[in-house]
Design an enzyme around this catalytic site. Sequence first.
Site, PDB file in Angstrom:
ATOM      1  N   HIS A 142       0.821  -1.214   0.000  1.00 29.16           N
ATOM      2  CA  HIS A 142       0.000   0.000   0.000  1.00 29.16           C
ATOM      3  C   HIS A 142       0.859   1.270   0.000  1.00 29.16           C
ATOM      4  CE1 HIS A 142      -2.838   2.996   1.813  1.00 29.16           C
ATOM      5  NE2 HIS A 142      -3.661   2.396   0.960  1.00 29.16           N
ATOM      6  N   HIS A 160      -6.870  -4.770   6.128  1.00 22.14           N
ATOM      7  CA  HIS A 160      -8.051  -5.436   5.565  1.00 22.14           C
ATOM      8  C   HIS A 160      -8.314  -6.806   6.184  1.00 22.14           C
ATOM      9  CE1 HIS A 160      -8.582  -2.291   2.578  1.00 22.14           C
ATOM     10  NE2 HIS A 160      -7.263  -2.240   2.569  1.00 22.14           N
ATOM     11  N   SER A 201      -4.966  -4.873  -0.462  1.00 24.86           N
ATOM     12  CA  SER A 201      -6.147  -4.005  -0.558  1.00 24.86           C
ATOM     13  C   SER A 201      -6.785  -3.973  -1.939  1.00 24.86           C
ATOM     14  CB  SER A 201      -5.781  -2.583  -0.137  1.00 24.86           C
ATOM     15  OG  SER A 201      -4.803  -2.038  -1.001  1.00 24.86           O
TER      16      SER A 201
HETATM   17  N1  PMP Z   1      -2.920   0.218   4.790  1.00 31.23           N
HETATM   18  C1  PMP Z   1      -3.692  -0.330   3.860  1.00 31.23           C
HETATM   19  C2  PMP Z   1      -3.315  -1.657   3.302  1.00 31.23           C
HETATM   20  C3  PMP Z   1      -4.843   0.345   3.420  1.00 31.23           C
HETATM   21  O1  PMP Z   1      -5.615  -0.193   2.478  1.00 31.23           O
HETATM   22  C4  PMP Z   1      -5.168   1.592   3.995  1.00 31.23           C
HETATM   23  C5  PMP Z   1      -6.427   2.361   3.592  1.00 31.23           C
HETATM   24  N2  PMP Z   1      -6.752   2.340   2.294  1.00 31.23           N
HETATM   25  C6  PMP Z   1      -4.319   2.121   4.954  1.00 31.23           C
HETATM   26  C7  PMP Z   1      -3.206   1.418   5.336  1.00 31.23           C
HETATM   27  C8  PMP Z   1      -4.597   3.468   5.569  1.00 31.23           C
HETATM   28  O2  PMP Z   1      -5.554   3.328   6.559  1.00 31.23           O
HETATM   29  P1  PMP Z   1      -6.490   4.589   6.956  1.00 31.23           P
HETATM   30  O3  PMP Z   1      -7.594   4.613   5.981  1.00 31.23           O
HETATM   31  O4  PMP Z   1      -6.917   4.264   8.348  1.00 31.23           O
HETATM   32  O5  PMP Z   1      -5.627   5.793   6.877  1.00 31.23           O
END
Ligand code: PMP
Length: 402
Positions: free
Chosen positions: A139, A214, A186
């Site tokens: 991510h 997730h 994700s």
């Molecule tokens: N890590 C992953 C794998 C994510 O998918 C996301 C959100 N899309 C985040 C971190 C960030 O989390 P947050 O939405 O709480 O900022």
Amino acid sequence: MTAQPVNKKKYDRIEAGLNELRSMGLERTLRKFPGVGGKFHDEAGKTLNFSSNDYLGFSRNDKIIAAAGAALKSCGASAASSRLVSGTLPCHAELERRLAAFKGYPAALVFGSGYMANLGIIPALAGRDAVVIADRLAHASLIDGAILSRAALKRFQHNDPAHLAKLLDGEKSAAQCLVVTESVFSMDGDLAPLKEIAAVCARYGALLLVDEAHATGVFGPNGAGRVRELQLENQVDISMGTLSKALGAYGGFSACAAPLRDWLVNRARSFIYSTALPPAIARAAEEALDILENNPALGGELLKNAEIFRRRLREAGFNTGKSASQIIPLIVGKNAKALALAERLREKRILAAAIRPPTVPEGTARIRLSVTLDHSQADLEQAADKIIDAGYAEGLCGAKLR
Ligand code: PMP
């Protein structure tokens, strides 16, 4: 006073950049949604939402809302200070105690968001003389954390522990190696081979951070995640998570050993220099943990529903990659194709986002479907019919199984 005219020249590069994005079908724009929550995205209750990360429907849970409401009344809307100044309230301490127990770690630390957690943890663990080795599909928040750390950044082939071992072998002289990966990816919904990755890290003395954004709430005992499911708590140094997906609240966290938590308190800049989580949100997350504890089957139920839905789409000819979770991609390749399919789905009252580069690799544009417990079996069956119809119209799948 009259307003100064905008200096056109100043924005030339920005206009050119936007035009380039438009010409490549890559411009992102914000659309306004009514925010009705649950399985629908419109007030009329006609469009099914497949683009929410509210996997267990907790954002609308009465108990969670009541807990947050009570905290809002008693503690106010803001923690009003950073944690190290005067922002650490009983609700933060209690939430961290609960998160540590939930994840099976001695300690936990809450951040303003999952993004901020990764942005703070990685530079705290890896300095200029270190190497961060990230899964190729990790991510953006993990990559941004690595960039901010100023450590050298290397990428290993997606879910490939042998390639990771090869990279670590070449970094034996580095002061510190930190390996980062996701537990459930994700945009692909596939699962990392965590046991094998942890074994490689142990062999090379590398630190390991697993992002369970997730997986939390969905996989493992009471939704504690895959690290706990696979009993890897002693091998995964940081089990990072977010409160803003299955837990239905907001914020991020790190579950880890006590000295690591102490180090993060001293060195994670996104923790130190930012206001503490609003108390109502901390209470909402704590209530979500209560619900998970009392309803251990929720994650399993979601995964079972997702499996049936995915099988149907796959049998109709869609490429769902290696999805094995509540996240199901329909990989179509070209950006324009993904946008066209999203539009057809919208016409059929299905909301699902077209995901394009740079969020996913070039040539793998897709529709990302996320199944939640708000979707009934009947919703999923009807949605599958519509998605297959749309896929057929776009030449992506056969008609026979409609
Ligand atoms: N890590 C992953 C794998 C994510 O998918 C996301 C959100 N899309 C985040 C971190 C960030 O989390 P947050 O939405 O709480 O900022």
